[in-house]
Motif scaffolding. Sequence first.
Motif, PDB file in Angstrom:
ATOM      1  N   ARG A 207       4.627   4.577   4.086  1.00 39.67           N
ATOM      2  CA  ARG A 207       3.565   4.401   5.079  1.00 39.67           C
ATOM      3  C   ARG A 207       4.132   4.107   6.461  1.00 39.67           C
ATOM      4  O   ARG A 207       3.685   4.680   7.467  1.00 39.67           O
ATOM      5  N   ALA A 208       5.134   3.237   6.524  1.00 40.18           N
ATOM      6  CA  ALA A 208       5.643   2.785   7.815  1.00 40.18           C
ATOM      7  C   ALA A 208       6.646   3.750   8.438  1.00 40.18           C
ATOM      8  O   ALA A 208       6.729   3.836   9.671  1.00 40.18           O
ATOM      9  N   TYR A 209       7.386   4.485   7.614  1.00 40.11           N
ATOM     10  CA  TYR A 209       8.463   5.344   8.134  1.00 40.11           C
ATOM     11  C   TYR A 209       8.398   6.731   7.495  1.00 40.11           C
ATOM     12  O   TYR A 209       9.369   7.196   6.894  1.00 40.11           O
ATOM     13  N   PRO A 210       7.262   7.414   7.612  1.00 39.21           N
ATOM     14  CA  PRO A 210       7.075   8.680   6.876  1.00 39.21           C
ATOM     15  C   PRO A 210       8.059   9.779   7.261  1.00 39.21           C
ATOM     16  O   PRO A 210       8.424  10.605   6.415  1.00 39.21           O
ATOM     17  N   THR A 211       8.510   9.810   8.503  1.00 41.40           N
ATOM     18  CA  THR A 211       9.392  10.901   8.934  1.00 41.40           C
ATOM     19  C   THR A 211      10.802  10.765   8.374  1.00 41.40           C
ATOM     20  O   THR A 211      11.596  11.708   8.475  1.00 41.40           O
ATOM     21  N   HIS A 212      11.122   9.622   7.803  1.00 44.86           N
ATOM     22  CA  HIS A 212      12.468   9.422   7.260  1.00 44.86           C
ATOM     23  C   HIS A 212      12.507   9.578   5.735  1.00 44.86           C
ATOM     24  O   HIS A 212      13.520   9.264   5.113  1.00 44.86           O
ATOM     25  N   VAL A 213      11.405  10.064   5.148  1.00 40.95           N
ATOM     26  CA  VAL A 213      11.326  10.189   3.688  1.00 40.95           C
ATOM     27  C   VAL A 213      11.360  11.661   3.293  1.00 40.95           C
ATOM     28  O   VAL A 213      10.614  12.477   3.810  1.00 40.95           O
ATOM     29  N   ARG A 214      12.224  11.979   2.341  1.00 38.90           N
ATOM     30  CA  ARG A 214      12.318  13.351   1.814  1.00 38.90           C
ATOM     31  C   ARG A 214      11.563  13.495   0.494  1.00 38.90           C
ATOM     32  O   ARG A 214      10.728  14.372   0.344  1.00 38.90           O
ATOM     33  N   ARG A 215      11.854  12.644  -0.492  1.00 35.28           N
ATOM     34  CA  ARG A 215      11.176  12.660  -1.794  1.00 35.28           C
ATOM     35  C   ARG A 215      10.954  11.216  -2.249  1.00 35.28           C
ATOM     36  O   ARG A 215      11.726  10.318  -1.878  1.00 35.28           O
ATOM     37  N   VAL A 216       9.927  11.018  -3.094  1.00 36.47           N
ATOM     38  CA  VAL A 216       9.608   9.682  -3.609  1.00 36.47           C
ATOM     39  C   VAL A 216       9.335   9.768  -5.104  1.00 36.47           C
ATOM     40  O   VAL A 216       8.561  10.621  -5.546  1.00 36.47           O
ATOM     41  N   VAL A 217       9.951   8.873  -5.872  1.00 33.78           N
ATOM     42  CA  VAL A 217       9.632   8.706  -7.297  1.00 33.78           C
ATOM     43  C   VAL A 217       9.247   7.249  -7.501  1.00 33.78           C
ATOM     44  O   VAL A 217      10.028   6.344  -7.193  1.00 33.78           O
ATOM     45  N   ILE A 218       8.037   7.010  -8.003  1.00 32.35           N
ATOM     46  CA  ILE A 218       7.598   5.633  -8.275  1.00 32.35           C
ATOM     47  C   ILE A 218       7.157   5.550  -9.730  1.00 32.35           C
ATOM     48  O   ILE A 218       6.339   6.334 -10.198  1.00 32.35           O
ATOM     49  N   ALA A 375      -1.727 -22.310  -3.379  1.00 32.34           N
ATOM     50  CA  ALA A 375      -2.477 -23.267  -2.568  1.00 32.34           C
ATOM     51  C   ALA A 375      -1.566 -24.012  -1.605  1.00 32.34           C
ATOM     52  O   ALA A 375      -1.977 -24.366  -0.500  1.00 32.34           O
ATOM     53  N   SER A 376      -0.318 -24.243  -2.019  1.00 30.24           N
ATOM     54  CA  SER A 376       0.623 -24.971  -1.165  1.00 30.24           C
ATOM     55  C   SER A 376       1.795 -24.110  -0.707  1.00 30.24           C
ATOM     56  O   SER A 376       2.687 -24.604  -0.023  1.00 30.24           O
ATOM     57  N   TRP A 377       1.798 -22.851  -1.077  1.00 24.99           N
ATOM     58  CA  TRP A 377       2.920 -21.973  -0.706  1.00 24.99           C
ATOM     59  C   TRP A 377       2.669 -21.371   0.680  1.00 24.99           C
ATOM     60  O   TRP A 377       1.598 -20.829   0.940  1.00 24.99           O
ATOM     61  N   PRO A 378       3.634 -21.455   1.592  1.00 27.36           N
ATOM     62  CA  PRO A 378       3.446 -20.856   2.913  1.00 27.36           C
ATOM     63  C   PRO A 378       3.197 -19.351   2.809  1.00 27.36           C
ATOM     64  O   PRO A 378       3.844 -18.671   2.009  1.00 27.36           O
ATOM     65  N   ARG A 379       2.263 -18.845   3.607  1.00 25.61           N
ATOM     66  CA  ARG A 379       1.890 -17.434   3.515  1.00 25.61           C
ATOM     67  C   ARG A 379       2.279 -16.683   4.778  1.00 25.61           C
ATOM     68  O   ARG A 379       1.956 -17.099   5.890  1.00 25.61           O
ATOM     69  N   GLY A 380       2.939 -15.554   4.581  1.00 22.88           N
ATOM     70  CA  GLY A 380       3.284 -14.703   5.697  1.00 22.88           C
ATOM     71  C   GLY A 380       2.108 -13.852   6.134  1.00 22.88           C
ATOM     72  O   GLY A 380       1.121 -13.699   5.399  1.00 22.88           O
ATOM     73  N   ASP A 381       2.210 -13.302   7.339  1.00 20.48           N
ATOM     74  CA  ASP A 381       1.171 -12.416   7.862  1.00 20.48           C
ATOM     75  C   ASP A 381       1.349 -11.019   7.279  1.00 20.48           C
ATOM     76  O   ASP A 381       2.464 -10.486   7.231  1.00 20.48           O
ATOM     77  N   VAL A 382       0.251 -10.427   6.843  1.00 15.49           N
ATOM     78  CA  VAL A 382       0.287  -9.088   6.271  1.00 15.49           C
ATOM     79  C   VAL A 382      -0.622  -8.186   7.122  1.00 15.49           C
ATOM     80  O   VAL A 382      -1.815  -8.459   7.246  1.00 15.49           O
ATOM     81  N   PRO A 383      -0.073  -7.121   7.720  1.00 13.63           N
ATOM     82  CA  PRO A 383      -0.916  -6.245   8.535  1.00 13.63           C
ATOM     83  C   PRO A 383      -1.977  -5.550   7.691  1.00 13.63           C
ATOM     84  O   PRO A 383      -1.736  -5.219   6.517  1.00 13.63           O
ATOM     85  N   ALA A 384      -3.134  -5.327   8.264  1.00 12.58           N
ATOM     86  CA  ALA A 384      -4.225  -4.690   7.524  1.00 12.58           C
ATOM     87  C   ALA A 384      -3.823  -3.313   7.015  1.00 12.58           C
ATOM     88  O   ALA A 384      -4.240  -2.891   5.924  1.00 12.58           O
ATOM     89  N   ALA A 385      -2.989  -2.602   7.769  1.00 14.63           N
ATOM     90  CA  ALA A 385      -2.569  -1.259   7.373  1.00 14.63           C
ATOM     91  C   ALA A 385      -1.748  -1.264   6.088  1.00 14.63           C
ATOM     92  O   ALA A 385      -1.629  -0.228   5.417  1.00 14.63           O
ATOM     93  N   PHE A 386      -1.187  -2.413   5.747  1.00 17.24           N
ATOM     94  CA  PHE A 386      -0.375  -2.512   4.529  1.00 17.24           C
ATOM     95  C   PHE A 386      -1.171  -2.095   3.303  1.00 17.24           C
ATOM     96  O   PHE A 386      -0.634  -1.499   2.364  1.00 17.24           O
ATOM     97  N   TYR A 387      -2.462  -2.386   3.279  1.00 24.00           N
ATOM     98  CA  TYR A 387      -3.290  -2.116   2.109  1.00 24.00           C
ATOM     99  C   TYR A 387      -3.823  -0.687   2.071  1.00 24.00           C
ATOM    100  O   TYR A 387      -4.598  -0.342   1.173  1.00 24.00           O
ATOM    101  N   THR A 388      -3.442   0.129   3.017  1.00 22.66           N
ATOM    102  CA  THR A 388      -3.892   1.520   3.044  1.00 22.66           C
ATOM    103  C   THR A 388      -2.810   2.432   2.473  1.00 22.66           C
ATOM    104  O   THR A 388      -1.622   2.100   2.492  1.00 22.66           O
ATOM    105  N   ILE A 389      -3.237   3.589   1.976  1.00 23.58           N
ATOM    106  CA  ILE A 389      -2.309   4.578   1.440  1.00 23.58           C
ATOM    107  C   ILE A 389      -2.596   5.910   2.131  1.00 23.58           C
ATOM    108  O   ILE A 389      -3.474   6.665   1.700  1.00 23.58           O
TER     109      ILE A 389
END
Length: 511
Positions: A207-218, A375-389
Amino acid sequence: MRAARRPHWRTAIVAAFAWLACAAAQAAALPLQACRLVGLDHDAQCGVLKRPLDPARPDGTQIDLHVVVIPALARQKLPDPIFFFAGGPGQSAVGLAGTIEHLTSRLAARRDLVLIDQRGTGHSAPLNCDVPTPDEALARALDRARAAAALDACRVALQKLPWGDLRFYTTTIAMADADAVRAALGADRIDLIGISYGTRAALEYLRAYPTHVRRVVIDGVAPPDMVLPDSDDIDADAALAALFRDCAAETACAKAHPSLAQTWQRLLLSLPKAIDFVGPVSGEARQVTMTRAALRGLVRPGLYQPTLGALLPYAIEQAAAGRYESLMALATGDADLSEGEHFSVICAEDAPRMSPADRADGDHEAQAMYCAACASWPRGDVPAAFYTIPRSAAPVLLLSGGLDPVTPPRHAERVAKALGPMARSVVVANNGHNVTAIACMRDAVFHFINAATDAEAQAVDMGCAAKMPRPLAFQPPLPSRARAADNDPNRFDDSAPHTPGVPPPGMKDAR
């Protein structure tokens, strides 16, 4: 000869900028040196890339990102290296070097294999809790309060580390690290392989670096919007129901364990209660209070791999008879996981999206456990775009096991639709969590990444996925019926009738 003309001032400025750019490129390069890793038969190349802990403060605290490059064996290697993203979250990719090289051996012949200890794992600003003994790990699995206390103590200790600001260990930041490694290695495009949580990492990189990706296996797809704790119990229950169904359809299993689903329900309804068992590692007699949630937790590890799951019908039947040792043994393992990184990711990316109704379910404690920890674990910021595909311009192969208790095919199928026509979802019907280790799927992955064109990659034959059978249910060995030798003084005719409790004719009375 005429004297050389002085360079024009504009030419001098351009030359100066070129020199600075060259110097910056050299500074950003990743110096590598030969190293030996456990599980590898030959030298690798190891290096460390400095990265800011807080991306918004490039001059602030720096962390060492440990990188391993397993060089291609061919003299003329291909320019697109393979980046492997490990699971968890919390696994060290470098720690899996031997396993990963085996899985990608054909690909690694012509492509460099790049392993990054994601920040918080391995040697990259590690966020490790204490390593409990196998018996202590089992005790924590059976006692939620004990596990919570250990995790809380770990969080306090981690926050005292120089790199202990737990807000900066999200998947998005980790993938920025990965792209910095790509740039430092001088690769324009890379191939991605992600396993389990590593699929979420690969999707974020795509998602973040599409031009640098050739193939993906997940493999074992855990998309960013999945909410791992919510899905955990739902998918495990579905895998257990499939086990009961398949046992009923298998003649030997159905004969040995009739009405296994009903046996399981009776066992659940009998809890909580105190049970006695022998520790699978220590061999010591112990007593604990078994709860329904703890029982589900003991069963879950056996669902990940059908070869282990083959023991579950027997183990469940034994537990119903009061003998829990088989289930305990299945649940006892060495999970090499950075708990600090695990909860930093889950608490930032998943916990905020959990529903209150899910957290209140007493039988299914995954949500409640993560809710309490976060509840007590510090939470990092997550951009809204992270949840998109977004749609993918690169071919993506999504692999799933039809019996997977944590990332079943329904997640991959939804992601494949979002990625668009360049994505292909393949299900290995009778396999569990992660299928790349199956020989025929390793070949399929090789042909997918090695294909010269995108069209050829998408046309790779994946027919072997439908041919994998489920392992037959475990049956305990029968007592030996071998006849004794004729000159054995203890020999007796086991075919002759005799009175129970009375030694058969010809057999010595040991009394």
